[in-house]
Enzyme design. Structure first.
Site, PDB file in Angstrom:
ATOM      1  N   ARG A  54       0.849  -1.184   0.000  1.00  0.00           N
ATOM      2  CA  ARG A  54       0.000   0.000   0.000  1.00  0.00           C
ATOM      3  C   ARG A  54       0.886   1.235   0.000  1.00  0.00           C
ATOM      4  O   ARG A  54       2.104   1.135   0.109  1.00  0.00           O
ATOM      5  CB  ARG A  54      -1.026  -0.010   1.146  1.00  0.00           C
ATOM      6  CG  ARG A  54      -0.658  -0.671   2.430  1.00  0.00           C
ATOM      7  CD  ARG A  54       0.438  -0.003   3.204  1.00  0.00           C
ATOM      8  NE  ARG A  54       0.150   1.400   3.397  1.00  0.00           N
ATOM      9  CZ  ARG A  54       1.041   2.332   3.617  1.00  0.00           C
ATOM     10  NH1 ARG A  54       2.347   2.022   3.690  1.00  0.00           N
ATOM     11  NH2 ARG A  54       0.710   3.597   3.776  1.00  0.00           N
ATOM     12  N   GLY A  55       0.246   2.400  -0.116  1.00  0.00           N
ATOM     13  CA  GLY A  55       1.020   3.625  -0.334  1.00  0.00           C
ATOM     14  C   GLY A  55       1.093   3.822  -1.843  1.00  0.00           C
ATOM     15  O   GLY A  55       1.431   2.883  -2.581  1.00  0.00           O
ATOM     16  N   ALA A  56       0.761   5.044  -2.280  1.00  0.00           N
ATOM     17  CA  ALA A  56       0.596   5.279  -3.719  1.00  0.00           C
ATOM     18  C   ALA A  56       1.794   4.816  -4.569  1.00  0.00           C
ATOM     19  O   ALA A  56       1.618   4.060  -5.536  1.00  0.00           O
ATOM     20  CB  ALA A  56       0.274   6.751  -3.949  1.00  0.00           C
ATOM     21  N   ARG A  97      -7.706  -0.621  -6.774  1.00  0.00           N
ATOM     22  CA  ARG A  97      -8.016   0.495  -5.874  1.00  0.00           C
ATOM     23  C   ARG A  97      -8.206   1.755  -6.728  1.00  0.00           C
ATOM     24  O   ARG A  97      -7.457   1.949  -7.688  1.00  0.00           O
ATOM     25  CB  ARG A  97      -6.881   0.723  -4.841  1.00  0.00           C
ATOM     26  CG  ARG A  97      -6.744  -0.415  -3.830  1.00  0.00           C
ATOM     27  CD  ARG A  97      -5.763  -0.061  -2.721  1.00  0.00           C
ATOM     28  NE  ARG A  97      -6.350   0.817  -1.734  1.00  0.00           N
ATOM     29  CZ  ARG A  97      -5.667   1.383  -0.732  1.00  0.00           C
ATOM     30  NH1 ARG A  97      -4.365   1.156  -0.623  1.00  0.00           N
ATOM     31  NH2 ARG A  97      -6.265   2.162   0.148  1.00  0.00           N
ATOM     32  N   GLN A 204      -2.079   2.610   9.845  1.00  0.00           N
ATOM     33  CA  GLN A 204      -0.776   2.641   9.150  1.00  0.00           C
ATOM     34  C   GLN A 204       0.251   3.462   9.919  1.00  0.00           C
ATOM     35  O   GLN A 204       1.447   3.185   9.856  1.00  0.00           O
ATOM     36  CB  GLN A 204      -0.935   3.229   7.737  1.00  0.00           C
ATOM     37  CG  GLN A 204      -1.699   2.347   6.770  1.00  0.00           C
ATOM     38  CD  GLN A 204      -3.186   2.680   6.744  1.00  0.00           C
ATOM     39  OE1 GLN A 204      -3.746   3.138   7.738  1.00  0.00           O
ATOM     40  NE2 GLN A 204      -3.827   2.453   5.625  1.00  0.00           N
ATOM     41  N   ASP A 245      -2.184  10.647  -2.283  1.00  0.00           N
ATOM     42  CA  ASP A 245      -2.585   9.612  -3.247  1.00  0.00           C
ATOM     43  C   ASP A 245      -2.939  10.201  -4.598  1.00  0.00           C
ATOM     44  O   ASP A 245      -2.857   9.525  -5.618  1.00  0.00           O
ATOM     45  CB  ASP A 245      -3.753   8.801  -2.685  1.00  0.00           C
ATOM     46  CG  ASP A 245      -3.236   7.881  -1.589  1.00  0.00           C
ATOM     47  OD1 ASP A 245      -3.062   8.363  -0.451  1.00  0.00           O
ATOM     48  OD2 ASP A 245      -2.947   6.716  -1.899  1.00  0.00           O
ATOM     49  N   ASN A 255      -5.493  12.262   0.393  1.00  0.00           N
ATOM     50  CA  ASN A 255      -4.570  11.433   1.176  1.00  0.00           C
ATOM     51  C   ASN A 255      -5.409  10.687   2.211  1.00  0.00           C
ATOM     52  O   ASN A 255      -6.629  10.860   2.305  1.00  0.00           O
ATOM     53  CB  ASN A 255      -3.489  12.298   1.832  1.00  0.00           C
ATOM     54  CG  ASN A 255      -2.382  11.445   2.448  1.00  0.00           C
ATOM     55  OD1 ASN A 255      -1.869  10.525   1.814  1.00  0.00           O
ATOM     56  ND2 ASN A 255      -2.020  11.706   3.699  1.00  0.00           N
ATOM     57  N   LYS A 256      -4.763   9.855   2.969  1.00  0.00           N
ATOM     58  CA  LYS A 256      -5.439   9.002   3.948  1.00  0.00           C
ATOM     59  C   LYS A 256      -6.452   9.777   4.777  1.00  0.00           C
ATOM     60  O   LYS A 256      -6.196  10.915   5.196  1.00  0.00           O
ATOM     61  CB  LYS A 256      -4.368   8.368   4.855  1.00  0.00           C
ATOM     62  CG  LYS A 256      -4.857   7.433   5.925  1.00  0.00           C
ATOM     63  CD  LYS A 256      -5.774   6.333   5.439  1.00  0.00           C
ATOM     64  CE  LYS A 256      -5.219   5.530   4.283  1.00  0.00           C
ATOM     65  NZ  LYS A 256      -6.254   4.627   3.662  1.00  0.00           N
TER      66      LYS A 256
HETATM   67  O1  MRU Z   1      -4.578   3.137   2.123  1.00  0.00           O
HETATM   68  P1  MRU Z   1      -3.105   3.354   2.031  1.00  0.00           P
HETATM   69  O2  MRU Z   1      -2.339   2.799   3.180  1.00  0.00           O
HETATM   70  O3  MRU Z   1      -2.567   2.894   0.680  1.00  0.00           O
HETATM   71  O4  MRU Z   1      -2.931   4.930   2.068  1.00  0.00           O
HETATM   72  C1  MRU Z   1      -1.638   5.453   2.019  1.00  0.00           C
HETATM   73  C2  MRU Z   1      -1.595   6.926   2.101  1.00  0.00           C
HETATM   74  O5  MRU Z   1      -2.598   7.588   2.234  1.00  0.00           O
HETATM   75  C3  MRU Z   1      -0.256   7.567   1.928  1.00  0.00           C
HETATM   76  O6  MRU Z   1      -0.150   8.737   2.673  1.00  0.00           O
HETATM   77  C4  MRU Z   1      -0.046   7.909   0.440  1.00  0.00           C
HETATM   78  O7  MRU Z   1      -0.344   6.812  -0.380  1.00  0.00           O
HETATM   79  C5  MRU Z   1       1.342   8.370   0.173  1.00  0.00           C
HETATM   80  S1  MRU Z   1       2.547   7.110   0.326  1.00  0.00           S
HETATM   81  C6  MRU Z   1       4.035   7.830  -0.056  1.00  0.00           C
END
Ligand code: MRU
Length: 363
Positions: A54-56, A97, A204, A245, A255-256
């Site tokens: 996970r994470g963009a 996603r 996270q 994201d 973002n999250k």
């Molecule tokens: O749902 P996730 O864990 O994929 O969400 C991640 C985030 O929101 C991060 O802040 C974002 O993807 C940036 S990662 C460098």
């Protein structure tokens, strides 16, 4: 950065000999360090959907590897058949996603690579796709180093920074985006004090950010999401760094979930709020945050997933579980990219960032 043990934990890599995407299963961290060898498209899709990766940026890297492995066994004898097979793989992975634009960005990059090589043999096209997939990861690592330098230039030694979710090494090829200035600061003796929001409902921040920062020897304090105002009011936070994201052309940033609230608090307390954004996460085709699709996830994640017993009645209660929110551009002090820091008005400064990117690619 190279000597820190956390960087030995690869987020995701390709094992080409065994036709596998290998990834650290982040749903188990910090309690277990387990690598998964994924060889089928449904396994790769599931890993993205379930946040094993996970994470963009890490999602983008995985998609690049997945697209390559998806067509590697192809026995197509002509380009059109091969391209049709690729498009099926692309569409499938793209459905894992919806919010992080890196997923689509990486798949588009793979498609452009395929089209650029259309006059070559199928085996040469496969080799080009392999190289492109590896380049997506290599580019991400270079990008994060640059974001680290720009980010660190915005803070002073012995200060406090707050971050939300995990935009760390585990969310990227390496170093992270929001954490890159923290790692660099650690290397340069900045003595930063990092506050990590736990980041409900999937935690996270608690599970991943504290794990990786502590492993690198950075002073990190875990707080619940509803404690950000308290630490800001106490004067413990001099800057907020978050990942993203998808950044829209006007600077609105998905973002999250919870990020928007942190930004509003930072604004209220006069604390600069920085979004760390590789250009791969900036979507100039999306005019504003209103057009960003926000992923909705299972109710169980809110009230059941981490608890021995359900923490809400399962009957007679409605649940709302958006995975992301959009921070309005007006609350963002700067967007830190690998090509510099964009400041408001972002409709003017983001195009300048892409102009820099274009000229660096030409040179
Ligand atoms: O749902 P996730 O864990 O994929 O969400 C991640 C985030 O929101 C991060 O802040 C974002 O993807 C940036 S990662 C460098």
């Amino acid at each position: 950065m190279e000597n820190k043990s956390i960087f030995d934990l690869e987020t995701v890599y390709l094992d080409d000999d065994n036709n596998a995407v290998v990834m650290l299963d982040q749903t188990l961290v910090p309690n277990e360090i387990k690598y998964l060898n994924l060889t089928t498209q449904p396994e790769i899709w599931e890993a993205i959907y379930e946040l094993r990766v996970r994470g963009a940026p890490a999602i983008g890297i995985t998609a690049g590897y997945g697209a390559y492995l998806g067509v590697k066994p192809s026995t197509a004898g002509d380009f059109d058949t091969f391209y049709t097979e690729f498009k099926v793989v692309k569409e499938y992975l793209a459905s894992a996603r919806p919010t992080a634009v890196n997923l689509f960005w990486a798949l588009d990059k793979m498609e452009s690579c395929l089209l650029k090589n259309k006059t070559k043999s199928i085996s040469e096209i496969k080799a080009a796709l392999h190289k492109q997939a590896e380049e997506i990861k290599a580019e991400d690592i270079r990008t994060n180093k640059a974001i680290g330098e720009y980010g660190l230039s915005l803070i002073q030694p012995n200060t406090g920074v707050l971050t939300h979710c995990n935009a760390g090494s585990l969310a990227t090829g390496k170093y992270g985006t929001a954490t890159a200035p923290m790692y660099l600061g650690q290397e340069r003796g900045y003595n930063l004090k990092v506050f990590a929001d736990e980041t409900r409902p999937l935690l996270q921040g608690a599970r991943l950010t504290t794990f990786e920062l502590a492993a690198a020897g950075i002073v990190v304090t875990l707080i619940c999401d509803n404690m950000a105002a308290t630490v800001m009011k106490k004067g413990w936070i001099q800057a907020v760094f978050v990942g993203c994201d998808r950044v829209a052309a006007n600077g609105d940033t998905a973002n999250k979930i919870g990020t928007a609230g942190v930004a509003i608090l930072a604004h209220e307390y006069g604390i600069p709020f920085y979004v760390c954004a590789p250009t791969s996460t900036i979507d100039m085709n999306t005019p504003s945050g209103d057009q960003i699709e926000i992923e909705q996830r299972k109710p169980e994640e809110i009230y059941k997933k981490w608890y021995v017993k359900p923490m809400a009645p399962e009957q007679g209660v409605k649940f709302f579980n958006p995975a992301f929110d959009v921070t309005d551009a007006k609350f963002i002090t700067g967007i830190i990219t690998e090509f510099g820091i964009a400041r408001p008005p972002f409709t003017q400064t983001l195009p300048q960032i892409f102009e820099k990117k274009r000229s660096s690619e030409e040179n």
